[in-house]
Motif scaffolding. Structure first.
Motif, short mmCIF file in Angstrom:
data_model
loop_
_atom_site.label_atom_id
_atom_site.label_comp_id
_atom_site.label_asym_id
_atom_site.label_seq_id
_atom_site.Cartn_x
_atom_site.Cartn_y
_atom_site.Cartn_z
N PRO A 171 -11.30 47.08 -24.18
CA PRO A 171 -9.87 46.89 -24.45
C PRO A 171 -9.34 45.73 -23.62
O PRO A 171 -9.73 45.55 -22.47
N THR A 172 -8.44 44.95 -24.18
CA THR A 172 -7.83 43.85 -23.43
C THR A 172 -6.73 44.40 -22.52
O THR A 172 -6.22 45.52 -22.74
N PRO A 173 -6.32 43.64 -21.50
CA PRO A 173 -5.18 44.08 -20.68
C PRO A 173 -3.94 44.37 -21.52
O PRO A 173 -3.21 45.33 -21.26
N GLY A 174 -3.71 43.54 -22.52
CA GLY A 174 -2.55 43.77 -23.38
C GLY A 174 -2.64 45.08 -24.14
O GLY A 174 -1.65 45.81 -24.28
N GLN A 175 -3.82 45.39 -24.66
CA GLN A 175 -3.99 46.66 -25.37
C GLN A 175 -3.77 47.85 -24.44
O GLN A 175 -3.17 48.87 -24.83
N ILE A 176 -4.24 47.72 -23.20
CA ILE A 176 -4.03 48.80 -22.24
C ILE A 176 -2.54 48.97 -21.94
O ILE A 176 -2.02 50.10 -21.90
N LEU A 177 -1.83 47.84 -21.75
CA LEU A 177 -0.40 47.91 -21.46
C LEU A 177 0.38 48.50 -22.64
O LEU A 177 1.35 49.24 -22.45
N THR A 178 -0.03 48.15 -23.85
CA THR A 178 0.63 48.73 -25.02
C THR A 178 0.52 50.25 -24.99
O THR A 178 1.49 50.97 -25.26
N SER A 179 -0.66 50.73 -24.64
CA SER A 179 -0.88 52.18 -24.59
C SER A 179 -0.13 52.83 -23.44
O SER A 179 0.57 53.83 -23.62
N THR A 180 -0.28 52.27 -22.22
CA THR A 180 0.33 52.92 -21.06
C THR A 180 1.85 52.82 -21.05
O THR A 180 2.54 53.66 -20.46
N ILE A 185 5.76 47.44 -24.11
CA ILE A 185 5.28 46.09 -23.82
C ILE A 185 4.47 45.60 -25.01
O ILE A 185 3.63 46.32 -25.55
N ASP A 186 4.75 44.37 -25.42
CA ASP A 186 4.02 43.76 -26.53
C ASP A 186 2.68 43.26 -25.99
O ASP A 186 2.59 42.18 -25.40
N GLY A 187 1.64 44.06 -26.19
CA GLY A 187 0.33 43.73 -25.64
C GLY A 187 -0.25 42.45 -26.19
O GLY A 187 -0.89 41.68 -25.47
N ALA A 188 -0.05 42.19 -27.47
CA ALA A 188 -0.59 40.97 -28.08
C ALA A 188 0.03 39.74 -27.44
O ALA A 188 -0.67 38.76 -27.14
N ALA A 189 1.34 39.77 -27.19
CA ALA A 189 2.00 38.65 -26.54
C ALA A 189 1.52 38.49 -25.11
O ALA A 189 1.33 37.37 -24.62
#
Length: 203
Positions: A171-180, A185-189
């Motif tokens: 998982p990318t940091p953005g994907q993790i942030l989207t989940s948490t 938070i817009d993980g893709a951005a």
């Protein structure tokens, strides 16, 4: 499940350490240990505080941890996420542990001691990189230092390309942030902006 509850039970299983495991530990930095510190671009910094333990990765150009004298190390605190978990712990409980890694070498170096923070202007300026000084310097009073044999590095194949994981499989940091953040938070951005953000805050 059997639980080991005493040191005596532990020693009955593992026995006593050999002479080499004991004589390698010193209360100061000798030239042989200094060579590892000066070659290391990465340190794991362990601290302790009222909320519990913390272990933080610290990386910079090789030799970024300065040997001030045989019993004192200095490490700049570069720009990061501003959580300051390690620094908060150091202010309240100065006990620290450091694990130095040297790419390509199986041998690691461990340092235990007590730390405090300095914001002395001249000291900060002496650690400046690309005209950017750290906001503080961690000063470590060495209490014990010793090398760790290469078994863990060899077993993990840490420096072997064959053992490396394809980052795309994680998982990318953005994907993790989207989940948490539950999608606040817009993980893709975040993932798109991260490379540029990292370059701007390198030091």
């Amino acid at each position: 499940m059997t639980k080991i509850a005493t040191v005596e039970e532990l020693e009955e299983i593992y026995g006593k350490p050999g002479e080499a495991s004991l004589v390698k530990e010193l209360d100061r930095i000798i030239p042989e240990y200094a060579a590892y510190i000066e070659a290391s671009p990465f340190v794991a910094l362990a601290t302790s505080g009222p909320e519990g333990l913390d272990c933080s990765p610290r990386g910079d150009l090789a030799g970024f941890v300065r040997i001030d004298d045989e019993r004192t190390l200095m490490m700049p605190d570069r720009r990061g996420n501003n959580r300051v978990d390690s620094l908060r712990n150091i202010v309240r409980d100065g006990r620290v542990g450091l694990l130095f890694l040297v790419p390509g070498s199986g041998t690691t170096l461990r340092v235990n001691g007590r730390a405090w923070l300095s914001t002395d202007p001249d000291l900060l300026a002496s650690f400046a990189v690309e005209e950017k000084a750290p906001r503080s310097v961690i000063v470590i009073e060495v209490q014990s230092v010793y090398f760790q044999c290469a078994r863990a590095i060899h077993r993990s194949r840490l420096w072997s390309a064959e053992g490396h994981v394809d980052p795309k499989s994680l998982p990318t940091p953005g994907q993790i942030l989207t989940s948490t953040s539950r999608q606040r938070i817009d993980g893709a951005a975040y993932d798109e902006e991260w490379p540029e953000r990292a370059r701007k805050t390198m030091w």
